[in-house]
Scaffold this active site. Sequence first.
Site: not given
Lengths: 465, 465, 465, 465
Positions: B12, B254, B260, B452, B363-364, B118-119, B449, B40
């Site tokens: 979002c 994040c 990205y 991932c 690339d990312d 958002n979240g 954070c 989004g």
Amino acid sequence: MFFENDRPYEECGVFGIWGTRDTDASRAIYYGLTALQHRGQESAGIVVCDTNGPIGNICAHKDMGLVSEVFHNDILDKLKGNIGIGHVRYSTAGASCVENAQPFSLNYAKGTLALAHNGNVINADEMKAKLESEGAIFSGSSDSEVIAYSIARERMNTDSIEKAAVNISKKLIGGYALLIMSPQKLIGVRDPLGLKPLSLGKAGDAYILSSESCAITAVGGTLIRDIEPGEIVIITKEGIKSEIMATAPKKAHCIFEYIYFARLDSRIDNINVYDARLRGGMALAKRYPVEADVVTGVPESGITAAVGYAKYSGIPFVPAFAKNSYVGRTFIKPTQSERASAVHIKLSVIESVVKDKRVVLIDDSIVRGTTIAGLIDMMRRAGALSVHVRISSPPFLYPCFYGTDVPDNSQLIASNSSTEEIRKRIGADSLEYMHLEDFEQMTGDLEICKACFDGKYPLENKSEV
Amino acid sequence: MFFENDRPYEECGVFGIWGTRDTDASRAIYYGLTALQHRGQESAGIVVCDTNGPIGNICAHKDMGLVSEVFHNDILDKLKGNIGIGHVRYSTAGASCVENAQPFSLNYAKGTLALAHNGNVINADEMKAKLESEGAIFSGSSDSEVIAYSIARERMNTDSIEKAAVNISKKLIGGYALLIMSPQKLIGVRDPLGLKPLSLGKAGDAYILSSESCAITAVGGTLIRDIEPGEIVIITKEGIKSEIMATAPKKAHCIFEYIYFARLDSRIDNINVYDARLRGGMALAKRYPVEADVVTGVPESGITAAVGYAKYSGIPFVPAFAKNSYVGRTFIKPTQSERASAVHIKLSVIESVVKDKRVVLIDDSIVRGTTIAGLIDMMRRAGALSVHVRISSPPFLYPCFYGTDVPDNSQLIASNSSTEEIRKRIGADSLEYMHLEDFEQMTGDLEICKACFDGKYPLENKSEV
Amino acid sequence: MFFENDRPYEECGVFGIWGTRDTDASRAIYYGLTALQHRGQESAGIVVCDTNGPIGNICAHKDMGLVSEVFHNDILDKLKGNIGIGHVRYSTAGASCVENAQPFSLNYAKGTLALAHNGNVINADEMKAKLESEGAIFSGSSDSEVIAYSIARERMNTDSIEKAAVNISKKLIGGYALLIMSPQKLIGVRDPLGLKPLSLGKAGDAYILSSESCAITAVGGTLIRDIEPGEIVIITKEGIKSEIMATAPKKAHCIFEYIYFARLDSRIDNINVYDARLRGGMALAKRYPVEADVVTGVPESGITAAVGYAKYSGIPFVPAFAKNSYVGRTFIKPTQSERASAVHIKLSVIESVVKDKRVVLIDDSIVRGTTIAGLIDMMRRAGALSVHVRISSPPFLYPCFYGTDVPDNSQLIASNSSTEEIRKRIGADSLEYMHLEDFEQMTGDLEICKACFDGKYPLENKSEV
Amino acid sequence: MFFENDRPYEECGVFGIWGTRDTDASRAIYYGLTALQHRGQESAGIVVCDTNGPIGNICAHKDMGLVSEVFHNDILDKLKGNIGIGHVRYSTAGASCVENAQPFSLNYAKGTLALAHNGNVINADEMKAKLESEGAIFSGSSDSEVIAYSIARERMNTDSIEKAAVNISKKLIGGYALLIMSPQKLIGVRDPLGLKPLSLGKAGDAYILSSESCAITAVGGTLIRDIEPGEIVIITKEGIKSEIMATAPKKAHCIFEYIYFARLDSRIDNINVYDARLRGGMALAKRYPVEADVVTGVPESGITAAVGYAKYSGIPFVPAFAKNSYVGRTFIKPTQSERASAVHIKLSVIESVVKDKRVVLIDDSIVRGTTIAGLIDMMRRAGALSVHVRISSPPFLYPCFYGTDVPDNSQLIASNSSTEEIRKRIGADSLEYMHLEDFEQMTGDLEICKACFDGKYPLENKSEV
């Protein structure tokens, strides 16, 4: 130069394929036209024919809009055939209607004929008037119909469609790349001056004719060569034949293909568009050097020349703008009274790149000057110490009669102001346009038409229009 | 990473404005949301209120589609008001329906309340179950409704909407940036970990709250500062008030915003996204150098890291791809059996840039690997001597519970293969991913954070979801 | 007979107006075509010209769809002119495309010409082949283009467009009503047999030419008279002129206009359609009487004959069906396996009307028989004691070559079954078709074509098609 | 009365089905709603549930538009389930938005609940205010949400959804027919006065609840009986249960269902709508006879009363108008200055029927009077000797508070003029309205509400709205 109303327009792109028995011509043309979409966004059309089936069964679809808007899977499914031609078109608002979309097809004693063309035939009106005086009857007003009609008529007195195409092409004055399809043949013709590009390629066993090589690559094929100025190629099940139907004492390849129109990854008349644009930037750097910290370009049209400027000058190239790719045709532009501006919403400057830097900013042309003025202002507010503008083409000063929709004088800042006045108006620290002599750096000894810059037209009767 | 099914998704973007008497809030939000569209593309919505008129008259419009598809001039004309909030949303296919579009509004004893967020609130289901057991009744299934409902309910036992927002926010576990509008107030809340971004800006006398600063700039405003983790800001006609409602022992911004999600020209938590991405590329160059002639990046996501790699290594950066911007949502993708491929049609390599060159390609991230494999193949066919791939993030290995739609393991090439296996699969001469320790190069001492990548979640009950 | 695939089709309706200086021709034609919509629902078109302005400026718009779908206010606003012609068309699926929509316009040495026609010219292909052999080139495949082309070509060797129209019309074999517009003239032509109807009317000072008088009335005008078979009328600013260009030994007015095609309130060749249909019902009652309690008709096509049957027999007429007017083109028809049936949803029987009654049910024809079988079944389930079916036309047995799309044999229940077999199949207690001799009751001494019933074609070379 | 702005409106139709394992509920509801489309054309919605699958999985779709516009095959395919409810709605322009489309669904501790209702609950605002004061939170503003919310809330303190429905229904004041669906049950409730109709039917093993019996027939089913005023029926897999939840001292069935709303082929409260309308016409003939030659009615609303008038008087009934069924919602109405008029284009008189005749013309009501004035004028110009108007209802004089959108006084010709004044205004030779006492002829001893005619409301607090 990225806004609709702030750039010159090319009028068309053509793509044809002669496939083997199983080739899905309409899908190949769909992908080819998508790769040529930058040459025209107003209308799109595809005509195909199945050489495996009964002779003469031609299927067509064309409408206003982008390729992806005009064609859907169910429409492509209906366009069954292994050979075909396609067209994307831009035209000025007045004549913008589906009746003028191409390819154009017609029926006559010898069968069916479809035609797609890119360019402008100066003597089309004259030809039409003459034909009408001899009894010709037309259903519309486009010069494509005049050419198609003339070829069909000529065909009735000649042995073959290719001979008819040759005879008529010889009479055409102007710049043109023609694709002609009869149920058994695919023909490509390029004007003797070579004003408009036309490439020959191959994908598997299928032959391709395309305005630009990028579309040949897009469908998984490879470029064989350019069609020569004045050449006609005829593709049939026996293979490919070629003939030089006419020659001009001097060629006149449109320089604007290299400056702006053609896609970066195309190769036209043995020159890579990217290389030409890169060398143009280098020539700019050589002739108009400046002390600076970074070189950048206006996306997308100024990027490659900026890379060239950087290469020659040794000043590093850095992309300095973030582009919002969601600003499309339905976007509601801010009014004057709103704080937001269209330029700001479409492009924004990366502060870190320009802050406390002396910047060289490259674009390919200036039409009204509003866009570049906005970008320079953004750069200053982001902390740029100075902004030196270099334009990778000379100022437009003359109209084009060969199919390029150059903005008219009333729109052009260059036609009414000196370079110094423009510099002040856009707020640049310095402003330089590419020098006419430097085209040689871009395209070597290629014989080019640069009439929109110097007024020297390759054809005498250019002003009859 | 540019294809729909080949990248991670943020869920979002939010944008709110508290304008002066004459502010056209809906148009400002329209431009703001357009600048946040990359966050989004599934649905868009705007809710406005006119503080000049009778209290409580809230107007709303939301629907599936891009901002420019959902809103037209006539709709914006009807959304009259000087304050408002807006939302753009992406979500996974299952829950993709207009009922889940935001902002969400509701009516209760104290009036009306609208909310955009958002979240992801980890304990939303738990809260919902508890509320339902106490008699709550919901019209849909989104966690936004749960939050809005909770705040409305709390409001009935407290003095003010801001107090209610504070009380409820304290109970929320997860990452969130909330915009809440009552007919007289605009409120912004950011989670105590700072997982989701939220910026405060000003345009003239109007205050703005936005997921990213790029949207503040797009409407002609300037960034004031980030909302602090755990901070709530309340904007009324008396001005702006702020309070830290909760703090976390350690922040957890994040990292994916920098890698990205966020737009290149945004500034988040005092770090320019561009700078972070540039430094990421430099760190890659430092840790994984290679002998090469040119550095390039996959448009658009790999460009800035490529510029950084070039800067550190001294190898020149050159854009190597031409991008077809006409390949949109309605484009018919080629089937496997057709020669044309979606990658080829969307991107093509500039032969001159890579021919006879040793290339570094940045690339990312790599999801399935099909896109980068296609690009490497194109480069080799264009004559590249070698292609060395550098990825500006580590491999995804763990799911995200805070609102980032990281592809699940079944889609991820990295979760099933070693780096060497992936290298072989994509056909690169060498392949290196960013080292986890190098995030420090990107974002300095910012507490981030990166769960991932390393599985270290900032919240204990992360796995309850 | 009310379902798309269960009835014969007329192919066209034409409407032209020659207005005074201030007439809004396009809106008058819009209303006129709406009144003729029953004659064709596939495409609609309008061509207008302003005789006040510079000569030759013709504006046109045509597309697939109903009149109300093809034209909107903004399109009508652009079609400025005080004279014009319009067309509504039905055609079989194969040739259903916008290229075949009418009116058809073309440009030639003498200017511009537009043409709309209703009917079928038997020798169009022959004319086309001959023209092509002489060098003619066509853009499409419709016989309208052949006629327009022929007239334009003839015009080049004659003094006037009307003389050209006469010369060409004399060569046409078949049934046709033509409207021809040059920038200064409006011309109407009717075939010598009078197969197709064409009326002349007046509204204020404006002259109108229309396929049926109902459209003249709809625009507030009054019927003056029918155009005679073989007559040409020329309307210019000098007024109206007329000439009999050709005569046939015997007229052959299409009986189907009275049975089915024409609207109830039209008057064609001095016979009111309503009266003819009423007398048809009376003749049915006289020849095929039956003991019954009520007479009713299938809406809408069988109603008037039912009123006539009631009148002659003395059995009261009562509407027995409720019609659902919301079952339109996008309605999803039930499949065989579903309990609901298309007939039931479209029409339902009023129980009170038929319960314990002996019913006479009138329709104008039977094609497949599925609809009437469904209605009879509904009546029985509603308690009808008996259902006696009377059809107000004889069985179709022969194809029509003059522009009426009679269903072919494979679709016709009558071509493969005896009346008794059909009666059993549809479940009627008795079934009778109108007797061929009774047409005289309907249309008196009007010379009619009833070839589709008796195979006696008015033209010898009818079978060349 | 056939023009949008010239008639009273019913607000809704509801249709529910409890099918067997294999019932395709969404398609059955689609056909049922199509048959109820005359009760509301603004929005349509369907909610279904599969009782074979996991409990609680409800699927819904609703949008603005006709049933055939809102639903397509692919949408129906997604609405999988064997039980479901549907709704068609008309509402005044102000509240016309998709948020108010029904059925309304919500989630709460006991699961999911969907509700569709026809009617108007007078105390909905009061209930809402009370609920809000107790902490209720709503997502919209419709009274459907208030009812659904109240039932869900009540359900939390009761054993079953049916008990909750009973408890809440007892509190509702007004006219209503409710369909409630929980994942295991289909419930129908009718208000104690019987103001709104609700029928029970069966198709195979499936039970149906429908506003009118015509929809039961349309899906191939048969009417079992009406739901009684104050009755609740609960359909589960165990079968059907019933309970009288409340009784009123006197019933008050809306007379307007018989006069205008309900479809001709429906049977409501044991009276066939057709019969009631026929007897209304007979009563008119008895009380207001006139010497005349033919009786006719305005299509469609006046036809049946005309048949009744004819039956009683012995004067023959003849349909006198041809109706243009192509004049739909997108039709461009003529402006005042154009000769064509909307009435003329929509309806035209059959000259033969009225010429030299004394005509009795029947319609069901007069709102503004413009339509009937136009028809009378047409009849006179077609040669009618006299036109005697008979209206099959008394003049509207009072507002309706129970869900019927009777035109307000400012629109009603009757509220400002005497019958004689109206007669003159519309140009009739005589004009009579149905006498209030004659309703007994129509509906026998059925207890009816005729408050819009006589101001005697069945509920005391009718004026609180």
